[in-house]
Structures are given as C-alpha cells and as structure tokens.
Write an enzyme that holds these catalytic residues in place. Structure first.
Site, PDB file in Angstrom:
ATOM      1  N   PRO A  12      47.482 -31.439  46.115  1.00  0.00           N
ATOM      2  CA  PRO A  12      47.111 -31.921  47.448  1.00  0.00           C
ATOM      3  C   PRO A  12      45.698 -31.535  47.879  1.00  0.00           C
ATOM      4  O   PRO A  12      45.229 -30.433  47.612  1.00  0.00           O
ATOM      5  CB  PRO A  12      48.138 -31.260  48.360  1.00  0.00           C
ATOM      6  CG  PRO A  12      49.308 -31.008  47.491  1.00  0.00           C
ATOM      7  CD  PRO A  12      48.741 -30.696  46.136  1.00  0.00           C
ATOM      8  N   ARG A  20      35.537 -32.561  52.059  1.00  0.00           N
ATOM      9  CA  ARG A  20      36.237 -31.475  52.735  1.00  0.00           C
ATOM     10  C   ARG A  20      35.513 -30.149  52.497  1.00  0.00           C
ATOM     11  O   ARG A  20      35.363 -29.716  51.364  1.00  0.00           O
ATOM     12  CB  ARG A  20      37.665 -31.377  52.188  1.00  0.00           C
ATOM     13  CG  ARG A  20      38.432 -30.218  52.755  1.00  0.00           C
ATOM     14  CD  ARG A  20      39.802 -30.084  52.111  1.00  0.00           C
ATOM     15  NE  ARG A  20      40.472 -28.914  52.648  1.00  0.00           N
ATOM     16  CZ  ARG A  20      41.200 -28.099  51.913  1.00  0.00           C
ATOM     17  NH1 ARG A  20      41.381 -28.319  50.634  1.00  0.00           N
ATOM     18  NH2 ARG A  20      41.763 -27.049  52.474  1.00  0.00           N
ATOM     19  N   ALA A  79      46.898 -26.153  47.825  1.00  0.00           N
ATOM     20  CA  ALA A  79      47.711 -25.302  48.699  1.00  0.00           C
ATOM     21  C   ALA A  79      49.079 -24.973  48.114  1.00  0.00           C
ATOM     22  O   ALA A  79      49.675 -23.953  48.466  1.00  0.00           O
ATOM     23  CB  ALA A  79      47.876 -25.970  50.065  1.00  0.00           C
ATOM     24  N   ASP A  89      58.630 -22.865  39.238  1.00  0.00           N
ATOM     25  CA  ASP A  89      59.771 -23.063  38.346  1.00  0.00           C
ATOM     26  C   ASP A  89      59.496 -24.158  37.317  1.00  0.00           C
ATOM     27  O   ASP A  89      59.922 -24.051  36.166  1.00  0.00           O
ATOM     28  CB  ASP A  89      61.025 -23.395  39.154  1.00  0.00           C
ATOM     29  CG  ASP A  89      61.551 -22.193  39.936  1.00  0.00           C
ATOM     30  OD1 ASP A  89      61.077 -21.057  39.695  1.00  0.00           O
ATOM     31  OD2 ASP A  89      62.428 -22.397  40.785  1.00  0.00           O
ATOM     32  N   ARG A 109      39.142 -15.099  50.241  1.00  0.00           N
ATOM     33  CA  ARG A 109      39.344 -16.030  51.349  1.00  0.00           C
ATOM     34  C   ARG A 109      40.405 -15.493  52.301  1.00  0.00           C
ATOM     35  O   ARG A 109      40.734 -14.319  52.291  1.00  0.00           O
ATOM     36  CB  ARG A 109      39.733 -17.404  50.781  1.00  0.00           C
ATOM     37  CG  ARG A 109      38.654 -17.917  49.854  1.00  0.00           C
ATOM     38  CD  ARG A 109      38.353 -19.347  49.838  1.00  0.00           C
ATOM     39  NE  ARG A 109      38.613 -20.128  51.010  1.00  0.00           N
ATOM     40  CZ  ARG A 109      39.141 -21.334  50.968  1.00  0.00           C
ATOM     41  NH1 ARG A 109      39.506 -21.879  49.828  1.00  0.00           N
ATOM     42  NH2 ARG A 109      39.309 -22.021  52.083  1.00  0.00           N
ATOM     43  N   ARG A 113      45.730 -17.214  51.360  1.00  0.00           N
ATOM     44  CA  ARG A 113      45.278 -17.832  50.112  1.00  0.00           C
ATOM     45  C   ARG A 113      45.191 -16.835  48.959  1.00  0.00           C
ATOM     46  O   ARG A 113      44.983 -17.219  47.813  1.00  0.00           O
ATOM     47  CB  ARG A 113      43.905 -18.474  50.298  1.00  0.00           C
ATOM     48  CG  ARG A 113      43.906 -19.660  51.217  1.00  0.00           C
ATOM     49  CD  ARG A 113      42.555 -20.352  51.186  1.00  0.00           C
ATOM     50  NE  ARG A 113      42.366 -21.198  52.329  1.00  0.00           N
ATOM     51  CZ  ARG A 113      42.771 -22.460  52.411  1.00  0.00           C
ATOM     52  NH1 ARG A 113      43.400 -23.006  51.397  1.00  0.00           N
ATOM     53  NH2 ARG A 113      42.549 -23.158  53.494  1.00  0.00           N
TER      54      ARG A 113
END
Length: 150
Positions: A12, A20, A79, A89, A109, A113
C-alpha cells in the site's frame, strides 16, 4: 520464466512514490525504481507487482511459490510491515527467501514505524537507502546460497 526471476513486491501507498512526502521517500516513482532495477541487473528477470490490497499481496506470495520459477522476493510492504500478521504468516508459509526493504530508515522515524512484524520471518532487512534499498535487496538475494544458478 528465467531460472533467476525475482519478484519485487510493493504494498500500500507505494504507488504514490514521487508524490507522497518526497522529503522522506524521494522523488522517484515506483516505475522509475523498477526500470533502474531491471537495467542494473540485466542477467535477471523481474516480476514487478504493486497493490493497495493486503489480500492481493498474500495471493501473489503464494502464487509465486505455487507456480514456481521465482528464486526470491524483494518486499516493501509499506504500512503492512508494522501490523499485518496475515502477511507475516504468508511469508512464513513459503520457502522462497524474502528480503524486506524500506526506502526510509524505519528505525529513525515515528515510534509505530520502528516495529516490523515481518522481519522475523524474512531473510533480512534493508532500510534507509532510498531507491538503492531495492538494489541492495536484490544483491542480498543473489548472495544467498539458494540463488546459485541451477
């Protein structure tokens, strides 16, 4: 598929690279990183995959093992690194080596995180070298015994 195909798997928000927080993640897009990676390792075959969906990430990991032909995975889980037990898993359930990579130094950070739930089941972690983290991830896979040419 080449005997030396490496899956480069991105989770993601990595589709937003270049837009970003460029002060954290750089100005290169994911396509830029992928092109540079392929150009730097012409002897290898790459399969590049990015998704915003946790389920698609898991399915891609399982498919890369079930269909065969992949020799390793370079994974930037975004994330999901910090909370996805399902991803942990899934990595644990496959035998193909996975190298966890991050553009930024996650340990320098925000506190949330600094914890990776997937690190324990990955072959190694590379963090903080910008786009070069991907190159270092490929080099790490190439250095592993299981990646000796057939």
């Amino acid at each position: 598929m080449s005997a030396m195909t490496i899956l480069v798997l991105n989770g993601p928000n990595l589709s937003r690279l270049g837009k970003r927080e460029p002060e954290v993640y750089g100005r290169q897009t994911l396509d830029d990183i992928n092109r540079e990676l392929a150009a730097s390792f012409p002897e290898l075959s790459f399969d590049f995959f990015q998704t915003e969906s946790e389920g698609a990430l898991l399915e891609k990991l399982f498919n890369c093992e079930d269909k065969g032909g992949y020799r390793g995975v370079v994974l930037n889980a975004g994330a999901l690194t910090h909370y996805s037990i399902a991803l942990r898993d899934a990595i644990s359930a496959i035998t193909i080596p996975v190298v966890e990579v991050h553009l930024s130094n996650i340990y320098a950070r925000e506190e949330f995180r600094r914890k990776s739930v997937i690190s324990e089941v990955c072959a190694g972690v590379i963090s903080g070298f910008g786009a070069n983290s991907y190159h270092l991830g490929v080099r790490a896979l190439l250095g592993m015994t299981s990646l000796e040419p057939d």
